[in-house]
Design a protein around this motif. Structure first.
Motif, PDB file in Angstrom:
ATOM      1  N   ILE A 173       1.927   5.443  -3.284  1.00 38.95           N
ATOM      2  CA  ILE A 173       0.770   5.088  -2.336  1.00 38.95           C
ATOM      3  C   ILE A 173      -0.249   4.610  -3.302  1.00 38.95           C
ATOM      4  N   ALA A 174      -0.583   3.327  -2.769  1.00 43.94           N
ATOM      5  CA  ALA A 174      -1.527   2.544  -3.614  1.00 43.94           C
ATOM      6  C   ALA A 174      -1.297   2.743  -5.085  1.00 43.94           C
TER       7      ALA A 174
ATOM      8  N   ARG B 293      -7.996  10.572  -0.321  1.00 46.90           N
ATOM      9  CA  ARG B 293      -8.350   9.230  -0.952  1.00 46.90           C
ATOM     10  C   ARG B 293      -7.784   8.181  -0.287  1.00 46.90           C
ATOM     11  N   TYR B 294      -6.625   8.245   0.263  1.00 45.70           N
ATOM     12  CA  TYR B 294      -5.940   6.657   0.710  1.00 45.70           C
ATOM     13  C   TYR B 294      -5.800   6.825   2.309  1.00 45.70           C
TER      14      TYR B 294
ATOM     15  N   LEU C  32      -4.827  13.100  -3.014  1.00 39.96           N
ATOM     16  CA  LEU C  32      -4.349  11.671  -2.688  1.00 39.96           C
ATOM     17  C   LEU C  32      -4.406  11.489  -1.206  1.00 39.96           C
TER      18      LEU C  32
ATOM     19  N   PRO D 144      -9.834   4.491   4.335  1.00 40.83           N
ATOM     20  CA  PRO D 144      -8.401   4.774   3.940  1.00 40.83           C
ATOM     21  C   PRO D 144      -7.667   3.245   3.747  1.00 40.83           C
ATOM     22  N   ARG D 145      -6.883   3.408   2.955  1.00 43.90           N
ATOM     23  CA  ARG D 145      -5.872   2.152   2.835  1.00 43.90           C
ATOM     24  C   ARG D 145      -4.896   2.017   3.824  1.00 43.90           C
TER      25      ARG D 145
ATOM     26  N   VAL E 248       0.723  -1.044   0.125  1.00 47.71           N
ATOM     27  CA  VAL E 248       0.200   0.053  -0.060  1.00 47.71           C
ATOM     28  C   VAL E 248       0.702   1.139   0.004  1.00 47.71           C
TER      29      VAL E 248
ATOM     30  N   THR F 205      -7.354  -3.072   7.082  1.00 48.15           N
ATOM     31  CA  THR F 205      -6.526  -1.765   6.984  1.00 48.15           C
ATOM     32  C   THR F 205      -5.465  -1.632   7.335  1.00 48.15           C
TER      33      THR F 205
ATOM     34  N   GLU G 242      -0.456  -4.410   1.947  1.00 47.90           N
ATOM     35  CA  GLU G 242      -1.712  -4.533   2.671  1.00 47.90           C
ATOM     36  C   GLU G 242      -2.006  -5.223   3.695  1.00 47.90           C
TER      37      GLU G 242
END
Length: 226
Positions: A68-69, A87-88, A84, A165-166, A4, A198, A34
Motif C-alpha cells: 500500500i503506497a 495513514r492511507y 498504516l 486517504p490515498r 496505490v 483519490t 493512483e
C-alpha cells in the motif's frame, strides 16, 4: 502512473486444527493505480468482503504480498497495520455507522480523534469545508437521526476523506439507498475522485453504477475473472 495498492498471490484460508481448512481466496493478483475509480463485482459468496478486509488491513492474508503506497503490509502486526490503515485508507459502508450521540461535524472528526486523541482548529476547518463541499454546511450540527439516508451517507463519505486517504474502500455504499439517492451519492464519489485524485474501489451489486466506473474487477469463487 504509480500504484496505490498491489496484491500479489493473495490467498486466504480459514480453519485448521480440528476444523477443515477452507481457502476462500485463490492467488489474487491486482493493482490499483493512483486516481483510479474501480468497481469490485461478483456474486454473493465470491469472497469480495474477505478481499476488501485484506485490502483494508482489517485481517492479514494467509499467503501473498500486499503493498500500500509503496509500503509492505502483508506481514505486519496489528499495531503496525492500524497505523498504516489510518495513514492511507478511508472506508465507506452500506450502513453509515455514524455515532448517534454526535453531530455530523463531530462524526466527520472521529478518524482524526481516533488517530491523534485530539482535534484542533485546522481539523475543524477541514471538516466544515468538506461538509460544505457536499452540500451539508447547514446540517453540520445536526445529529444523524435528523438527517435523511442520503445525507447520512454523504457524512460517511466526508468522514472517509477527513484524513486525506490515498485509497477509499467502499462496501455497497449505495445499497441502502433509493435509486436516485444512490445515483447522487455515486456521482459525488466520482466527483471527489476526479477533482482530488483519490483512488476508489467500490463493491456494488448495481450493474448500472458499476458500468459508470472506469474499470470493473470481477471476483468469482475466490478468483479474479478477466
Amino acid at each position: 502512473m504509480a500504484d496505490v495498492l498491489t496484491l500479489s498471490g493473495i490467498r486466504k484460508r480459514y480453519g485448521g486444527g480440528k476444523a477443515p481448512l477452507v481457502e476462500v481466496l485463490h492467488g489474487i493478483d491486482l493493482a490499483l493505480a493512483e486516481g483510479e475509480f474501480a468497481a469490485l463485482i461478483g456474486p454473493s459468496g465470491s469472497g469480495k468482503s474477505t478481499l476488501l478486509n485484506i485490502m483494508g488491513l482489517l485481517e492479514p492474508p494467509s499467503e501473498g504480498r500486499l503493498i500500500i503506497a509503496g509500503e509492505a503490509a502483508h506481514d505486519l502486526g496489528d499495531d503496525a497495520r492500524t497505523r498504516l490503515r489510518n495513514r492511507y485508507l478511508g472506508f465507506i459502508f452500506q450502513f453509515h455507522h455514524l455515532l448517534p450521540a454526535f453531530s455530523a461535524l463531530e462524526n466527520v472528526l472521529m478518524p482524526v480523534f481516533a488517530g491523534r486523541g485530539r482535534v484542533d482548529a485546522a481539523d475543524r476547518a477541514r471538516a466544515a469545508e468538506l461538509l460544505e463541499r457536499v452540500g451539508l454546511a447547514a446540517h453540520a450540527y445536526k445529529q444523524p437521526v435528523q438527517l435523511s439516508g442520503g445525507q447520512q451517507q454523504r457524512v460517511a463519505i466526508v468522514r472517509a476523506l477527513m484524513a486525506r486517504p490515498r485509497l477509499v474502500l467502499a462496501d455497497e455504499p449505495t445499497g441502502n439507498l433509493d435509486t436516485q439517492t444512490a445515483a447522487d451519492v455515486f456521482a459525488l464519489m466520482r466527483e471527489i475522485n476526479r477533482i482530488d485524485g483519490t483512488t476508489f474501489l467500490i463493491v456494488t451489486h448495481d450493474a448500472r453504477l458499476a458500468d459508470t466506473c472506469e474499470r470493473q474487477v470481477r471476483l468469482v469463487d475466490g478468483a479474479l475473472k478477466h
